[in-house]
Design a protein around this motif. Structure first.
Motif, PDB file in Angstrom:
ATOM      1  N   VAL A 189     -62.348  15.796-108.850  1.00  0.00           N
ATOM      2  CA  VAL A 189     -60.875  16.074-108.808  1.00  0.00           C
ATOM      3  C   VAL A 189     -59.931  14.762-109.102  1.00  0.00           C
ATOM      4  CG1 VAL A 189     -58.880  17.007-107.405  1.00  0.00           C
ATOM      5  CG2 VAL A 189     -61.412  17.770-107.168  1.00  0.00           C
ATOM      6  N   ASN A 190     -59.036  14.982-110.333  1.00  0.00           N
ATOM      7  CA  ASN A 190     -58.309  13.764-110.555  1.00  0.00           C
ATOM      8  C   ASN A 190     -57.065  13.626-109.725  1.00  0.00           C
ATOM      9  OD1 ASN A 190     -55.919  12.473-112.132  1.00  0.00           O
ATOM     10  ND2 ASN A 190     -57.727  12.312-113.523  1.00  0.00           N
ATOM     11  N   ALA A 191     -56.676  12.308-109.266  1.00  0.00           N
ATOM     12  CA  ALA A 191     -55.615  12.177-108.195  1.00  0.00           C
ATOM     13  C   ALA A 191     -54.388  12.476-108.928  1.00  0.00           C
ATOM     14  CB  ALA A 191     -55.596  10.410-108.017  1.00  0.00           C
ATOM     15  N   LEU A 192     -54.172  12.789-109.949  1.00  0.00           N
ATOM     16  CA  LEU A 192     -52.949  13.343-110.763  1.00  0.00           C
ATOM     17  C   LEU A 192     -53.017  14.784-111.212  1.00  0.00           C
ATOM     18  CD1 LEU A 192     -51.757  10.018-112.854  1.00  0.00           C
ATOM     19  CD2 LEU A 192     -50.813  10.982-110.408  1.00  0.00           C
ATOM     20  N   ASN A 193     -53.942  15.478-110.389  1.00  0.00           N
ATOM     21  CA  ASN A 193     -54.309  16.781-110.983  1.00  0.00           C
ATOM     22  C   ASN A 193     -52.949  17.822-110.720  1.00  0.00           C
ATOM     23  OD1 ASN A 193     -54.216  16.586-108.072  1.00  0.00           O
ATOM     24  ND2 ASN A 193     -55.645  18.188-107.693  1.00  0.00           N
ATOM     25  N   ASN A 194     -51.914  17.307-110.066  1.00  0.00           N
ATOM     26  CA  ASN A 194     -50.741  18.275-109.941  1.00  0.00           C
ATOM     27  C   ASN A 194     -49.531  17.675-110.509  1.00  0.00           C
ATOM     28  OD1 ASN A 194     -51.444  19.232-106.664  1.00  0.00           O
ATOM     29  ND2 ASN A 194     -52.082  20.369-108.436  1.00  0.00           N
TER      30      ASN A 194
ATOM     31  N   PRO B  49     -52.966  10.508-104.445  1.00  0.00           N
ATOM     32  CA  PRO B  49     -54.746  10.294-104.321  1.00  0.00           C
ATOM     33  C   PRO B  49     -54.919  10.536-102.912  1.00  0.00           C
ATOM     34  CG  PRO B  49     -53.350   8.177-104.499  1.00  0.00           C
ATOM     35  CD  PRO B  49     -52.278   9.426-104.899  1.00  0.00           C
ATOM     36  N   LEU B  50     -54.113  10.386-101.952  1.00  0.00           N
ATOM     37  CA  LEU B  50     -54.342  10.704-100.620  1.00  0.00           C
ATOM     38  C   LEU B  50     -54.708  12.376-100.669  1.00  0.00           C
ATOM     39  CD1 LEU B  50     -54.482   9.761 -97.732  1.00  0.00           C
ATOM     40  CD2 LEU B  50     -52.169  10.483 -97.472  1.00  0.00           C
ATOM     41  N   LEU B  51     -53.806  13.133-100.941  1.00  0.00           N
ATOM     42  CA  LEU B  51     -54.120  14.649-100.896  1.00  0.00           C
ATOM     43  C   LEU B  51     -55.472  14.856-101.674  1.00  0.00           C
ATOM     44  CD1 LEU B  51     -50.720  16.421-101.314  1.00  0.00           C
ATOM     45  CD2 LEU B  51     -51.887  15.807 -99.121  1.00  0.00           C
ATOM     46  N   GLN B  52     -55.555  14.544-102.891  1.00  0.00           N
ATOM     47  CA  GLN B  52     -56.645  14.401-103.808  1.00  0.00           C
ATOM     48  C   GLN B  52     -58.038  14.119-103.137  1.00  0.00           C
ATOM     49  OE1 GLN B  52     -58.368  11.709-105.119  1.00  0.00           O
ATOM     50  NE2 GLN B  52     -60.047  12.715-106.109  1.00  0.00           N
ATOM     51  N   SER B  53     -58.043  13.153-102.041  1.00  0.00           N
ATOM     52  CA  SER B  53     -59.056  12.706-101.540  1.00  0.00           C
ATOM     53  C   SER B  53     -59.634  13.987-100.733  1.00  0.00           C
ATOM     54  CB  SER B  53     -59.061  11.826-100.548  1.00  0.00           C
ATOM     55  OG  SER B  53     -58.015  11.551 -99.619  1.00  0.00           O
ATOM     56  N   PHE B  54     -58.773  14.595 -99.902  1.00  0.00           N
ATOM     57  CA  PHE B  54     -59.234  15.606 -99.002  1.00  0.00           C
ATOM     58  C   PHE B  54     -59.658  16.898 -99.865  1.00  0.00           C
ATOM     59  CE2 PHE B  54     -56.262  13.239 -96.171  1.00  0.00           C
ATOM     60  CZ  PHE B  54     -57.154  13.085 -95.270  1.00  0.00           C
ATOM     61  N   THR B  55     -58.980  17.267-100.996  1.00  0.00           N
ATOM     62  CA  THR B  55     -59.396  18.179-102.065  1.00  0.00           C
ATOM     63  C   THR B  55     -60.641  18.041-102.589  1.00  0.00           C
ATOM     64  OG1 THR B  55     -56.987  18.537-102.542  1.00  0.00           O
ATOM     65  CG2 THR B  55     -58.714  19.359-104.050  1.00  0.00           C
ATOM     66  N   GLN B  56     -61.040  16.712-102.814  1.00  0.00           N
ATOM     67  CA  GLN B  56     -62.416  16.489-103.327  1.00  0.00           C
ATOM     68  C   GLN B  56     -63.388  16.719-102.422  1.00  0.00           C
ATOM     69  OE1 GLN B  56     -63.237  14.827-106.440  1.00  0.00           O
ATOM     70  NE2 GLN B  56     -65.483  15.070-105.835  1.00  0.00           N
TER      71      GLN B  56
END
Length: 518
Positions: free
Chosen positions: A208-213, A189-196
């Motif tokens: 963007v989902n937190a488990l997108n990878n 979720p930390l990386l997802q927040s910046f991707t979002q």
């Protein structure tokens, strides 16, 4: 092995020996950090006189290098020196965890646990088992660095293999395979927040989902275990075969037969540990548990459970260690328990000194903004090249791996790069999910060869326990084969996963896509 393979092996050995020789001619690691800090001061003064057009995504203004040689900056350096040192995150993590581990170690609890484990682990599967455990340890934040890596050295030594081989394999799994894990952790979720944030600059409605990878990182865990297994047994172990173990191994666990008293003590102590884990599980189970974060998640970084991982490591070793010690008789009084904690801290004295200079250097590097400048300018160059999609993905992997040598924090790098990479690739038809996956491959691959990684000095200390003259060059030379193999092999794996995923509808993760719009 034919003549061509022998020549290839000799060439690799010569290359790695050269790196080790040059690296170990450098000053003591603590002094390297001191000299590097002084160099950063000088460079900050020079580059602060220049004007840059690159936009800092954190401020939406042109990036500025801060001069650390002004009177105010030097005064601030002196005023904050103590806080910088005591606030150095790895220092507290390591010392608190080692207090608990020290009790478990010197009571004999870890010794007995290892003896039981070694009886049940086939020797041929030791390497992949260690790498897999190291990868899974990411779930518990920094547990891998303070537990898995040193224990791997002990286990390999007990099995008659070189302890540095075990340390290298575990380090490769913990740090080199940082983004290969089938268990979700707080980093997702930390990386997802910046991707979002980056994606919203192109599409304000995107989610963007937190488990997108998650599917990709799960598959990557198997790939990294197999690749790391090959590198360890075919390259690292033969190279270290003639390296003499000359450190102080007298206090390492002995692996003679287990007595009935030790066995009973182990089972009692382990039962106490499992009861504690059960109590923790019960406390975290409810939706209104105080161990959950604001969103109700147990794995987000702000969740009290995630913030308590290191204290929990302390307790889950300290309590069973005490129970075992008094049951078996290695502890006669509370003074013996305190003495074991003191002994554990004595072994960490060199790391504390090294951490002091490391903390000052990293703080200076971050304050100067030189790392941010490097990341942003590199991203702009990649953007200007306008390469094909697959080549751009490879470029992002390699650029991230290079920037990682200078900016250690995974989240800090992505905070800088996501606002550039994500919208740039969305305009090329590549999804934020795939861009983030490429970033994670590059970020992991070079972790194990940069002394700027906060736990790198600690791994040097682990190695010195067995080989006294181990230096930065020794560790870098050990880890370069992993780094190169992970960088190239994992990049190819990502490209293959991308192609197969599109053909057979295999996702990168939850609610993810390969293209934009999906």
């Amino acid at each position: 092995m034919n003549a061509e393979q022998q020549n290839s092996t000799k060439g690799i050995d010569k290359f790695l020996n050269g790196i080790e020789k040059v690296g170990n001619k450098l000053p003591d690691p603590a002094m390297i950090f001191l000299f590097a800090m002084l160099l950063i001061w000088v460079l900050s003064a020079i580059f602060s006189q220049l004007t840059f057009s690159a936009i800092d995504p954190r401020t939406d203004a042109p990036i500025v290098v801060n001069n650390l040689l002004t009177g105010d900056a030097l005064a601030g350096f002196l005023a904050s020196m103590v806080k910088t040192f005591t606030g150095f995150a790895p220092l507290g993590v390591v010392l608190v965890a080692m207090l608990g581990v020290g009790v478990a170690e010197h009571s004999g609890y870890i010794n007995t646990a290892l003896k039981l484990m070694l009886k049940r682990t086939p020797k041929m599967l030791l390497t992949p088992s260690v790498i897999l455990i190291a990868i899974v340890s990411h779930t518990a934040t920094d547990a891998g660095y303070v537990l898995v890596i040193p224990l791997a050295g002990v286990i390999f030594f007990a099995m008659g293999r070189h302890p540095l081989v075990g340390i290298a394999a575990a380090f490769a799994g913990v740090s080199g395979g940082f983004s290969a894990n089938f268990i979700p952790s707080g980093i997702d979720p930390l990386l997802q927040s910046f991707t979002q944030i980056g994606a919203e600059t192109i599409d304000p409605t995107i989610q963007v989902n937190a488990l997108n990878n998650w599917a990709f990182t799960s598959a990557s865990s198997l790939f990294i275990v197999l690749l790391g297994w090959y590198i360890t047994d075919k390259i690292i172990e033969p190279r270290l075969a003639n390296v003499k173990v000359d450190g102080n191994t007298d206090d390492l666990p002995s692996f003679d037969e287990i007595t009935d008293k030790e066995r009973h003590g182990f089972y009692l102590a382990t039962a106490v540990m499992l009861a504690g884990i059960g109590l923790l599980t019960y406390a975290a189970w409810g939706a209104d548990s105080p161990l959950r974060g604001a969103t109700g998640s147990l794995t987000e970084f702000s969740a009290p459970l995630m913030q308590s991982i290191v204290p929990l490591i302390f307790l889950l070793f300290w309590v069973p260690g005490i129970v075992y010690g008094f049951k078996v008789g290695t502890f006669k009084s509370s003074g013996d328990m305190i003495a074991s904690m003191t002994k554990a801290m004595n072994g960490m004295s060199y790391y504390v000194v090294m951490a002091f200079f490391c903390a000052l250097f990293i703080a200076a590097f971050n304050q100067s903004n030189l790392g941010a400048l490097l990341a942003i300018e590199g991203a702009q160059v990649l953007k200007a090249l306008s390469l094909p999609s697959a080549v751009t993905i490879v470029g992002i992997v390699f650029l991230t791996a290079f920037v990682n040598l200078f900016v250690g924090s995974s989240s800090a790098k992505w905070a800088l790069l996501a606002p550039i990479f994500v919208p740039m690739l969305m305009q090329l038809g590549i999804s934020p999910d795939l861009t983030q996956a490429a970033y994670r491959v590059g970020d992991s691959s070079s972790n194990i060869i940069t002394p700027l990684m906060p736990y790198f000095p600690l791994v040097v200390v682990y190695c010195q326990k067995y080989v006294k003259d181990t230096g930065i060059g020794t560790l870098i030379a050990m880890m370069i084969p992993y780094s190169i193999a992970f960088l190239i092999g994992w990049t190819l794996f990502l490209l293959a996963y991308w192609g197969i995923g599109i053909s057979f509808d295999i996702p990168l993760g939850v609610q993810s896509s390969y293209s934009y719009p999906g």
